[in-house]
Scaffold this motif. Structure first.
Motif, PDB file in Angstrom:
ATOM      1  N   GLY A 177       4.520  13.165  -1.092  1.00 46.60           N
ATOM      2  CA  GLY A 177       3.784  13.660   0.054  1.00 46.60           C
ATOM      3  C   GLY A 177       3.878  12.696   1.212  1.00 46.60           C
ATOM      4  O   GLY A 177       4.076  11.499   1.022  1.00 46.60           O
ATOM      5  N   ASP A 178       3.810  13.215   2.403  1.00 45.09           N
ATOM      6  CA  ASP A 178       3.921  12.349   3.576  1.00 45.09           C
ATOM      7  C   ASP A 178       2.592  12.335   4.313  1.00 45.09           C
ATOM      8  O   ASP A 178       2.047  13.377   4.657  1.00 45.09           O
ATOM      9  N   GLY A 179       2.077  11.148   4.531  1.00 41.29           N
ATOM     10  CA  GLY A 179       0.827  11.032   5.263  1.00 41.29           C
ATOM     11  C   GLY A 179       1.106  10.668   6.698  1.00 41.29           C
ATOM     12  O   GLY A 179       1.237  11.520   7.568  1.00 41.29           O
ATOM     13  N   ALA A 180       1.271   9.405   6.940  1.00 42.58           N
ATOM     14  CA  ALA A 180       1.568   8.936   8.284  1.00 42.58           C
ATOM     15  C   ALA A 180       2.910   8.213   8.253  1.00 42.58           C
ATOM     16  O   ALA A 180       3.353   7.771   7.191  1.00 42.58           O
ATOM     17  N   PHE A 181       3.582   8.115   9.355  1.00 43.63           N
ATOM     18  CA  PHE A 181       4.874   7.455   9.401  1.00 43.63           C
ATOM     19  C   PHE A 181       4.786   6.136  10.162  1.00 43.63           C
ATOM     20  O   PHE A 181       4.108   6.051  11.183  1.00 43.63           O
ATOM     21  N   PHE A 182       5.446   5.145   9.620  1.00 45.84           N
ATOM     22  CA  PHE A 182       5.520   3.863  10.317  1.00 45.84           C
ATOM     23  C   PHE A 182       6.977   3.445  10.362  1.00 45.84           C
ATOM     24  O   PHE A 182       7.674   3.542   9.346  1.00 45.84           O
ATOM     25  N   LEU A 183       7.444   3.035  11.483  1.00 47.62           N
ATOM     26  CA  LEU A 183       8.802   2.532  11.588  1.00 47.62           C
ATOM     27  C   LEU A 183       8.759   1.019  11.387  1.00 47.62           C
ATOM     28  O   LEU A 183       8.174   0.300  12.189  1.00 47.62           O
ATOM     29  N   LEU A 184       9.355   0.576  10.263  1.00 52.14           N
ATOM     30  CA  LEU A 184       9.314  -0.851   9.954  1.00 52.14           C
ATOM     31  C   LEU A 184      10.640  -1.484  10.360  1.00 52.14           C
ATOM     32  O   LEU A 184      11.703  -0.993   9.998  1.00 52.14           O
ATOM     33  N   LEU A 185      10.574  -2.557  11.115  1.00 53.83           N
ATOM     34  CA  LEU A 185      11.791  -3.224  11.574  1.00 53.83           C
ATOM     35  C   LEU A 185      12.211  -4.336  10.625  1.00 53.83           C
ATOM     36  O   LEU A 185      13.241  -4.962  10.808  1.00 53.83           O
ATOM     37  N   ASP A 186      11.377  -4.602   9.604  1.00 55.72           N
ATOM     38  CA  ASP A 186      11.686  -5.675   8.664  1.00 55.72           C
ATOM     39  C   ASP A 186      11.269  -5.182   7.280  1.00 55.72           C
ATOM     40  O   ASP A 186      10.828  -4.047   7.118  1.00 55.72           O
ATOM     41  N   GLU A 187      11.379  -6.073   6.275  1.00 56.06           N
ATOM     42  CA  GLU A 187      10.938  -5.699   4.931  1.00 56.06           C
ATOM     43  C   GLU A 187       9.437  -5.354   4.948  1.00 56.06           C
ATOM     44  O   GLU A 187       8.679  -5.964   5.716  1.00 56.06           O
ATOM     45  N   PRO A 188       9.009  -4.420   4.094  1.00 56.92           N
ATOM     46  CA  PRO A 188       7.589  -4.017   4.116  1.00 56.92           C
ATOM     47  C   PRO A 188       6.628  -5.178   3.908  1.00 56.92           C
ATOM     48  O   PRO A 188       5.537  -5.183   4.479  1.00 56.92           O
TER      49      PRO A 188
END
Lengths: 325, 59
Positions: B5-16
């Protein structure tokens, strides 16, 4: 677990605090829940011993078992309500039944077990009632009613003792979740050990022969089921080290000492009581140890991040060179 | 995809990990059937231990 030089160990400062948020929200459970793990198990073990004594004609042991069950379940209800904050919240738990929530399942197990254990224990006062009048009727009715309630309580007791393993494991707390195959067995053994301990202290020696065997069986169950805990790799570490590790170790030593001492205590009331005390103390130490281990693994982000990073790297074929793959 | 399921999206520019996020999270409830199975086995073991203890010879 080699950690030196692996790129997976990001400096702690970076993942402990992103805007001050821990990576894993530690459970809001207070020590009450560790106490409940003990008292709930004690109640379940007491009910099983009460039923066993009832079916094999050991009235004094039956009485001790039933009183242990009632005492344990009363303490459990108090601890759970205290942890919830307001009694009304326990009532709110009864408005739903949800199989995917171990807390909901447990609430229902307790709600069934509690009154049955209560009736079985109260029935034990029958011989002290007068022979005539209304109370005389109660005196005649109480034993059969108590017997039925005692057996029914014993039928739900194993569920009461083992569901708590699922309760802890069905969380994101690394050391609890990874231990899900072991926890119910550890708790089942610990519950029987604690209740056997009370029986060895309180019941006359002529009726405690089954408890000596039960303590041995309980120790076997707990040790066989729990031997995986320390071998789990990184998430097993809290079961070996620190405060939680010391508690788990103390629990195991007391369990061994108590079970062996019980075997040789047939002729000595003092040794019986001492072995019983060791078994009860073992259960307390094990429950608090397991509880603390989970809390420790939730507080330190390495237990969350490192195993996940390793799993991810393995899946993507980026195994660290140190592993020689 | 361990969470589903998808809640919110975050664009990560590095490792989580850099953002204080777990690198490979799974929903632990996924293992719930296996957990109940282990609890059931443990409950059976508990019953068996009690029966064994009380069926032994009377002292």
């Amino acid at each position: 677990m080699t950690r030196g030089g692996e790129r997976l160990t990001v400096p702690p400062a970076e993942f402990t605090s992103y805007y001050g948020r821990p990576i894993l929200k530690p459970p809001v459970w207070k020590r009450d829940i560790a106490g409940y793990l003990f008292t709930g198990g004690l109640a379940a073990g007491g009910a099983l011993i009460g039923a066993g004594a009832q079916l094999t004609g050991r009235p004094d042991l039956r009485q001790v078992g039933r009183w242990t069950a009632l005492g344990g379940v009363t303490a459990s209800a108090y601890l759970l309500v205290h942890d919830l904050g307001r009694p009304a919240r326990f009532h709110h738990m009864l408005r739903i039944a949800k199989l995917t929530s171990p807390m909901s399942v447990g609430t229902w197990i307790l709600t069934v077990f509690g009154p049955l254990a209560g009736v079985a224990a109260v029935a034990e006062i029958a011989p002290r009632l007068p022979r005539h009048g209304v109370l005389g009727l109660a005196r005649r009715l109480a034993p059969p009613v108590g017997d039925v309630a005692g057996l029914a309580a014993a039928a739900t007791a194993p569920a009461l003792a083992t569901y708590t393993g699922v309760l802890l494991a069905d969380t994101a707390v690394p050391s609890w979740h990874d231990a899900y195959p072991s926890l119910p067995f550890v708790f089942a053994g610990s519950a029987l050990a604690a209740a056997s301990g009370i029986g060895l202290i309180a019941a006359p020696a002529s009726q405690t022969a089954p408890l000596r065997r039960l303590a041995l069986a309980a120790a076997t169950t707990e040790v066989l089921g729990g031997r995986q805990l320390e071998r789990m790799g990184l998430t097993g570490e809290p079961y070996r080290r620190g405060r939680s590790g010391r508690l788990v170790k103390a629990g195991r030593v007391l369990l061994g000492v108590g079970a062996v001492a019980a075997l040789f205590s047939r002729r000595s009331p003092v040794l019986s009581a001492l072995s019983g005390a060791a078994l009860v103390a073992s259960s307390v130490a094990t429950r608090f140890g397991v509880f603390e281990a989970g809390m420790a693994s939730a507080r330190d982000p390495k237990y969350t991040v490192v195993p996940q990073r390793e799993r991810l790297d393995r899946r993507e074929g980026r195994s660290p060179a140190e592993k020689g793959t | 995809d361990g969470v589903g399921g998808d809640g919110a999206f975050f664009l990560l520019l590095d490792e989580p990990e850099v953002y204080g996020l777990p690198p490979d999270p799974v929903v632990t409830t996924r293992d719930l059937p296996a957990m109940w199975k282990r609890a059931g086995l443990a409950a059976l073991a508990m019953t068996a231990a009690t029966v064994f203890a009380f069926l032994g010879r009377r002292a």
